[in-house]
Design an enzyme around this catalytic site. Structure first.
Site, PDB file in Angstrom:
ATOM      1  N   ASP A  81       0.851  -1.201   0.000  1.00 55.99           N
ATOM      2  CA  ASP A  81       0.000   0.000   0.000  1.00 55.99           C
ATOM      3  C   ASP A  81       0.884   1.248   0.000  1.00 55.99           C
ATOM      4  O   ASP A  81       1.926   1.289   0.680  1.00 55.99           O
ATOM      5  CB  ASP A  81      -0.868  -0.049   1.280  1.00 55.99           C
ATOM      6  CG  ASP A  81      -2.054   0.897   1.239  1.00 55.99           C
ATOM      7  OD1 ASP A  81      -2.481   1.277   0.139  1.00 55.99           O
ATOM      8  OD2 ASP A  81      -2.563   1.239   2.335  1.00 55.99           O
ATOM      9  N   HIS A  82       0.502   2.276  -0.734  1.00 59.89           N
ATOM     10  CA  HIS A  82       1.129   3.609  -0.672  1.00 59.89           C
ATOM     11  C   HIS A  82       2.661   3.597  -0.657  1.00 59.89           C
ATOM     12  O   HIS A  82       3.278   4.056   0.328  1.00 59.89           O
ATOM     13  CB  HIS A  82       0.698   4.353   0.595  1.00 59.89           C
ATOM     14  CG  HIS A  82      -0.701   4.869   0.555  1.00 59.89           C
ATOM     15  ND1 HIS A  82      -1.088   5.904  -0.251  1.00 59.89           N
ATOM     16  CD2 HIS A  82      -1.815   4.483   1.223  1.00 59.89           C
ATOM     17  CE1 HIS A  82      -2.374   6.148  -0.067  1.00 59.89           C
ATOM     18  NE2 HIS A  82      -2.851   5.281   0.817  1.00 59.89           N
ATOM     19  N   HIS A 208      -9.865   4.730  -0.956  1.00 61.34           N
ATOM     20  CA  HIS A 208      -9.136   4.684   0.315  1.00 61.34           C
ATOM     21  C   HIS A 208      -9.981   5.373   1.380  1.00 61.34           C
ATOM     22  O   HIS A 208     -10.884   6.139   1.076  1.00 61.34           O
ATOM     23  CB  HIS A 208      -7.798   5.426   0.171  1.00 61.34           C
ATOM     24  CG  HIS A 208      -6.780   4.663  -0.609  1.00 61.34           C
ATOM     25  ND1 HIS A 208      -5.545   4.367  -0.107  1.00 61.34           N
ATOM     26  CD2 HIS A 208      -6.824   4.126  -1.846  1.00 61.34           C
ATOM     27  CE1 HIS A 208      -4.853   3.684  -1.006  1.00 61.34           C
ATOM     28  NE2 HIS A 208      -5.608   3.533  -2.085  1.00 61.34           N
TER      29      HIS A 208
HETATM   30  P1  13P Z   1      -8.883   4.124   6.750  1.00 61.48           P
HETATM   31  O1  13P Z   1      -7.843   4.142   7.813  1.00 61.48           O
HETATM   32  O2  13P Z   1      -9.771   5.318   6.749  1.00 61.48           O
HETATM   33  O3  13P Z   1      -9.678   2.864   6.759  1.00 61.48           O
HETATM   34  O4  13P Z   1      -8.101   4.142   5.339  1.00 61.48           O
HETATM   35  C1  13P Z   1      -7.286   3.062   4.981  1.00 61.48           C
HETATM   36  C2  13P Z   1      -6.580   3.258   3.703  1.00 61.48           C
HETATM   37  O5  13P Z   1      -7.070   3.932   2.827  1.00 61.48           O
HETATM   38  C3  13P Z   1      -5.271   2.595   3.511  1.00 61.48           C
HETATM   39  O6  13P Z   1      -4.662   2.918   2.313  1.00 61.48           O
END
Ligand code: 13P
Length: 282
Positions: A81-82, A208
């Protein structure tokens, strides 16, 4: 079992439901997410890294997530992720991640395109699929800051079309008022903008910041091309609440495993609720 390729994502897009992407930080969160996928028998993504690498260590979390997914009967992908870092992306792809997210949303458009295009080449070379971000999602990935989306750069539909064509990504994360983490006021999505992005781009969209999102907003997003939904804060809250509630009975020298297990089971139950929300109505 590890699921690779975009089949589950594309099926979700075609059928109007979504693949959950759950962020995992440690052993108990990986176990809880895996147990939820097993209980539901639905495809799920374990999102191991990039930010959680700071806590668990990259190699340790990579192995934990991949081994759990491979050993499970449930259909599980392991997703980065990211990530802003091409070396990190390559390390995860080489280890066997089934998908990655490159996040160049902080960069000027042309630089985001260049970074994303290179990450896409690497992902596809490894047989993995890739998500990228255009526009900036408000809030913090690891803590709820009560941010709102004011001032955040919303995804522009025409730029989104140009971006997906120029980069070849398989999925696009959008900024349409969504916020990472819980917020004091309920989040309202710009569903017209989301619909315009959906019409403009040929790939599934990713939402997200789903923790705390009102049900109607989530339904609206699923009806407008969102086929992957990321959840983190909701699982963190479940985990910490269960551990806190268990602690008063747990003397410092007593059964620590029971405390960790309470956290793990709370993550499982929270993840299972989200999986059901995102699944096709049965
Ligand atoms: P939340 O923490 O709002 O669930 O978002 C998670 C997210 O988008 C991880 O990339």
């Amino acid at each position: 079992m590890l699921i690779s390729g975009t089949d589950a994502l594309r099926r979700a897009a075609a059928e109007g439901h979504a693949l959950p992407g759950f962020v995992a930080y440690n052993l108990e969160t990986v176990q809880g997410i895996t147990a939820a996928a097993e209980a539901a028998g639905r495809p799920v993504l374990i999102q191991a890294g990039s930010s959680p690498f700071k806590h668990a260590g990259r190699d340790a979390l990579i192995r934990l997530a991949l081994d759990a997914a491979a050993a499970s009967d449930a259909p599980l992908g392991v997703h980065l992720d990211h990530s802003r870092d091409l070396d990190e992306i390559t390390a995860c792809l080489s280890a066997g991640y089934t998908s990655v997210m490159v996040d160049g949303s902080h960069l000027p458009f042309a630089e985001n395109v260049a970074l994303t295009r290179e990450a896409t080449r690497r992902a596809h070379d490894h047989g993995a699929w890739i998500e990228a971000e255009l526009g900036a999602i408000a809030g913090d990935e690891d803590v709820s800051t009560d941010a709102d989306a004011r001032g955040a750069a919303m995804t522009d539909p025409r730029q989104a079309a140009e971006f997906t064509a120029a980069t070849g990504v398989d999925a696009l994360a959008v900024a349409v008022g969504n916020v990472h983490g819980f917020t004091r006021d309920p989040v309202r999505l710009d569903l017209d903008r989301l619909a315009a992005i959906h019409r403009a781009v040929p790939v599934p969209l990713v939402l997200h910041g789903a923790s705390g999102l009102p049900e109607a907003e989530l339904r609206g997003a699923l009806a407008r091309g969102v086929a992957k939904v990321n959840v983190n804060a909701e699982l963190r809250r479940a985990y910490l609440t269960a551990v806190r509630d268990r602690l008063p009975d747990a003397l410092p020298d007593s059964d620590a495993v029971a405390v960790w297990a309470a956290g793990r089971d709370a993550v499982r139950d929270a993840a299972l609720r989200v999986i059901h929300q995102l699944s096709p109505a049965s």
